[in-house]
Design a protein around this motif. Structure first.
Motif, PDB file in Angstrom:
ATOM      1  N   VAL A  37      -6.472  -1.891   1.752  1.00  0.00           N
ATOM      2  CA  VAL A  37      -7.100  -1.995   0.441  1.00  0.00           C
ATOM      3  C   VAL A  37      -7.931  -0.741   0.192  1.00  0.00           C
ATOM      4  O   VAL A  37      -8.691  -0.316   1.053  1.00  0.00           O
ATOM      5  CB  VAL A  37      -7.995  -3.251   0.385  1.00  0.00           C
ATOM      6  N   ARG A  80       0.820  -1.195   0.000  1.00  0.00           N
ATOM      7  CA  ARG A  80       0.000   0.000   0.000  1.00  0.00           C
ATOM      8  C   ARG A  80       0.867   1.264   0.000  1.00  0.00           C
ATOM      9  O   ARG A  80       0.526   2.270  -0.607  1.00  0.00           O
ATOM     10  CB  ARG A  80      -0.892  -0.044   1.235  1.00  0.00           C
ATOM     11  N   TRP A  86      -8.651  -4.866  -4.430  1.00  0.00           N
ATOM     12  CA  TRP A  86      -8.727  -6.299  -4.199  1.00  0.00           C
ATOM     13  C   TRP A  86      -9.947  -6.817  -4.956  1.00  0.00           C
ATOM     14  O   TRP A  86     -11.048  -6.312  -4.795  1.00  0.00           O
ATOM     15  CB  TRP A  86      -8.863  -6.600  -2.702  1.00  0.00           C
ATOM     16  N   LEU A 124     -12.680  -2.750  -2.899  1.00  0.00           N
ATOM     17  CA  LEU A 124     -12.931  -4.178  -3.101  1.00  0.00           C
ATOM     18  C   LEU A 124     -14.002  -4.332  -4.169  1.00  0.00           C
ATOM     19  O   LEU A 124     -15.054  -3.710  -4.100  1.00  0.00           O
ATOM     20  CB  LEU A 124     -13.417  -4.805  -1.793  1.00  0.00           C
TER      21      LEU A 124
END
Lengths: 290, 393
Positions: free
Chosen positions: B344, B312, B320, B347
């Motif tokens: 993340v 990151r 993700w 998503l």
């Protein structure tokens, strides 16, 4: 050549202390070596450990001007280095035109436009022109790779060349402090050029001292209670652990309320000064810290 | 080793000991160290410590190693055994990961996933008939994923945008001060690098073919700005194989290169290998990194969390893609995803062709500006749902 404050790390520590910034051994040595070795100082650490404040304190301790460049993504040379003052150039051109009565020599006019009169120095150029000074390049981790490369070039020469104008060189390298919150990795090439200092949150004792130094009205007991609670919060898994700045805010809030004792009720009312996420506040309450 | 050697030789020896313990301190760091000690009182142990730490360290991870080596060299403490500090050694070898087995008492997550009949109820890439698969291949060939853009450092003259003061001034000089033409300029953009990390372990095998096909389309569209790496029990870089024009040949070449199709997953450890070998050097730096995985992590999830944090920090944004996230009632509870969650940015599901297109929409959007670094879990989950609406629109 150096101010007496910069003769030794102890001198730096004393000078910083005088401005209300309590440095530990590491900070004092870092600042001393940065000045002596003429190298930029890269400060990394959690938000609120006093990276930016260090640059400000150094400037006031050394009685130098602080020039600050706040980085952001997409920052470019016109924002960081220089720009031309277009409206004034235009007015100047109009004046020349009127004065010449229609016989304006374009070449002469052009050369008169690109002089220091119309040069708008942005932080980096100003730092070179006004050196000795303290140059703070804040949050370098937010800028782009290209900007880092550009900065690297400037910091190794302490000079920049402006096509229409010539080379601007610093008579004496400015004391450069770069800060990074590590939201991304700073490039190795830039790190190599700098001294690297990782700042930790202060220990309990130093935090109490900082609180009492910055807020003279704060009594020892309350300072200790605040510092102790903040230290315990930092050991929890919080989204945003409080920094020294938040501890100061909290203590100030308590002072404003005229509280003499940090009890559960007062703490709950003032928690917003120190914890900035609802989840964090819930967690601190659940852990019984406040 | 109590006697302190204050000569240059002694200090250089100290730097060498540091390198031994796994720190990367090159000659110019050592040179800076030697320059720094000239300015401090060597008899003062604390000054010597700080002179060394300020010049030789470049990362908070270096600090414990530096402290241990300093204690050993200058204070006569025990040097930690190499087994504990030789993380670089382990890193260097871990390209071929040693096969450490799962704990005997641990439930086997792969079995759980395979036995989870609910997967089969979904109409996604995993359960298509041979005929539908063939159709899908044609659809993949028609995808044209535009490379994501990022703002560049320079401006370029343009019809739209802000006035270009410099060009305007030059135009004025030509026309004797009459503003006939007002040139404008705009920020140039450049392609932002994309890194696709594809988990090819057993639990992801129904999707592996489709995901590699998708990767092939992306690589073909922008070969110099895309990296594709498969993760399983090993890490394999397949960017070169996927540059083949013909999808079938490219996929065959990639399949040949990947030794661990349908094996287990050690997401954290393979991610570490990727970051050490490619990521840090530039592949992941400021890129949009897309990680295709269901998050069934067999290894210790703290490794995954640590490596995701590293990723990151290097990457511009991390997306993700979890095929299971397309299921109704999905929530990110698998140990792997839970550990990686804080690092993340977004998503997405990526279980169907449409969701892959949605993914690309997000990649392009995140390439321009990444959200705030402090987004909370709830925020991210919320923005995912918004994204679905946006993608459908």
């Amino acid at each position: 050549m150096e101010s007496p404050a910069m003769e030794s790390p102890e001198g730096v520590a004393a000078a910083l202390d005088g401005t209300g910034y309590l440095p530990d051994d590491g900070i004092a040595t870092a600042a001393f070596l940065a000045r002596r070795m003429r190298r930029p100082l890269l400060c990394e650490g959690e938000p609120g450990t006093g990276k930016t404040a260090l640059a400000q304190a150094l400037a006031s301790a050394l009685d130098l001007r602080l020039i600050r460049l706040q980085c952001h993504e997409g920052i470019d040379a016109a924002q960081a280095l220089y720009d031309w003052d277009f409206p004034r150039q235009l007015l100047h051109l109009r004046t020349l035109e009127a004065a010449s009565g229609g016989t304006l020599n374009a070449e002469e006019a052009e050369s008169s436009l690109y002089t220091s009169r119309f040069l708008l120095a942005r932080p980096l150029l100003r730092a070179l022109q006004e050196s000795p000074c303290v140059l703070l390049v804040d949050e370098i981790d937010r800028a782009d790779d290209e900007f880092e490369a550009f900065l690297l070039e400037m910091l190794s020469e302490y000079a920049v060349s402006i096509p229409e104008f010539g080379v601007v060189e610093a008579p004496e390298p400015p004391l450069v402090v770069l800060t990074s919150n590590r939201t991304r990795e700073v490039h190795d090439a830039l790190k190599r050029r700098c001294l690297y200092h990782w700042l930790e949150h202060p220990g309990l004792e130093r935090e109490v001292a900082i609180l009492r130094r910055r807020l003279p009205g704060l009594d020892a007991r309350l300072a200790e209670q605040v510092a102790d609670a903040v230290q315990r919060m930092r050991r929890m898994e919080l989204l945003k652990p409080p920094g020294v700045a938040e501890a100061l805010d909290w203590a100030q809030a308590l002072l404003a309320l005229g509280t003499g004792d940090l009890d559960t009720e007062v703490a709950a009312r003032t928690l917003g000064a120190v914890l900035k996420y609802r989840e964090d506040a819930d967690r601190a309450r659940a852990a019984g810290i406040v | 080793m109590g006697g302190v050697d204050h000569t240059v030789g002694g200090l250089v020896g100290f730097a060498r000991a540091l390198r031994h313990s796994g720190m990367m301190c090159g000659p110019n760091r050592v040179q800076a160290f030697l320059a720094a000690v000239e300015h401090v009182d060597l008899a003062d142990r604390s000054r010597l410590y700080w002179a060394g730490r300020l010049t030789l360290c470049a990362d908070p991870e270096d600090l414990p190693r530096f402290d241990a080596a300093f204690d050993y060299w200058f204070r006569g403490a025990d040097m930690p055994s190499r087994g504990q500090t030789s993380s670089t050694e382990r890193r260097a070898r871990s390209a071929a990961l040693s096969s450490r087995d799962t704990e005997p008492g641990e439930p086997e997550p792969l079995a759980t996933a395979a036995g989870d009949a609910e997967v089969l109820h979904n109409r996604d890439l995993a359960d298509l008939s041979a005929e539908e698969r063939e159709q899908l291949r044609r659809l993949f060939a028609e995808l044209e994923p535009e490379p994501p853009q990022r703002p560049a450092f320079r401006h370029r003259s343009s019809r739209r945008g802000q006035l270009d003061p410099r060009a305007t001034m030059r135009a004025l000089l030509r026309t004797g001060g009459e503003p006939i033409r007002l040139p404008r300029r705009n920020r140039t953009t450049r392609a932002r690098r994309v890194v696709l990390l594809i988990d090819v372990s057993g639990s992801m095998s129904p999707y592996a073919d489709a995901l590699l096909r998708f990767a092939h389309v992306v690589v073909r569209r922008s070969p110099t700005h895309t990296e594709v790496v498969t993760l399983g029990t090993r890490m394999t870089r397949v960017s070169r194989q996927l540059r083949h024009r013909d999808p079938e040949q490219a996929l065959a070449a990639a399949a040949k290169a990947v030794p661990d199709f349908s094996g287990g997953t050690r997401l954290g450890e393979t991610l570490r290998v990727f970051l050490d070998r490619w990521g840090r050097r530039g592949a992941a730096r400021r890129a949009v990194v897309v990680l295709f995985s269901d998050g069934w992590e067999r290894g210790d999830t703290s490794v995954l969390a640590e490596q995701m944090q590293r990723l990151r920090r290097l990457a511009h944004a991390v997306v993700w893609v979890n095929p299971h996230a397309g299921r109704a009632g999905y929530s990110p509870v698998q140990s792997g995803i839970a550990a990686a969650w804080p690092y993340v940015d977004h998503l997405v599901a990526g279980h169907s062709l449409r969701s892959l297109q949605e993914l690309w929409w997000w990649v392009r959007r995140l390439a321009r500006n990444r959200g705030s670094g402090w987004a909370t879990t709830a925020d991210q989950w919320g923005s995912r749902r918004e994204g679905e609406r946006g993608g459908a629109a």
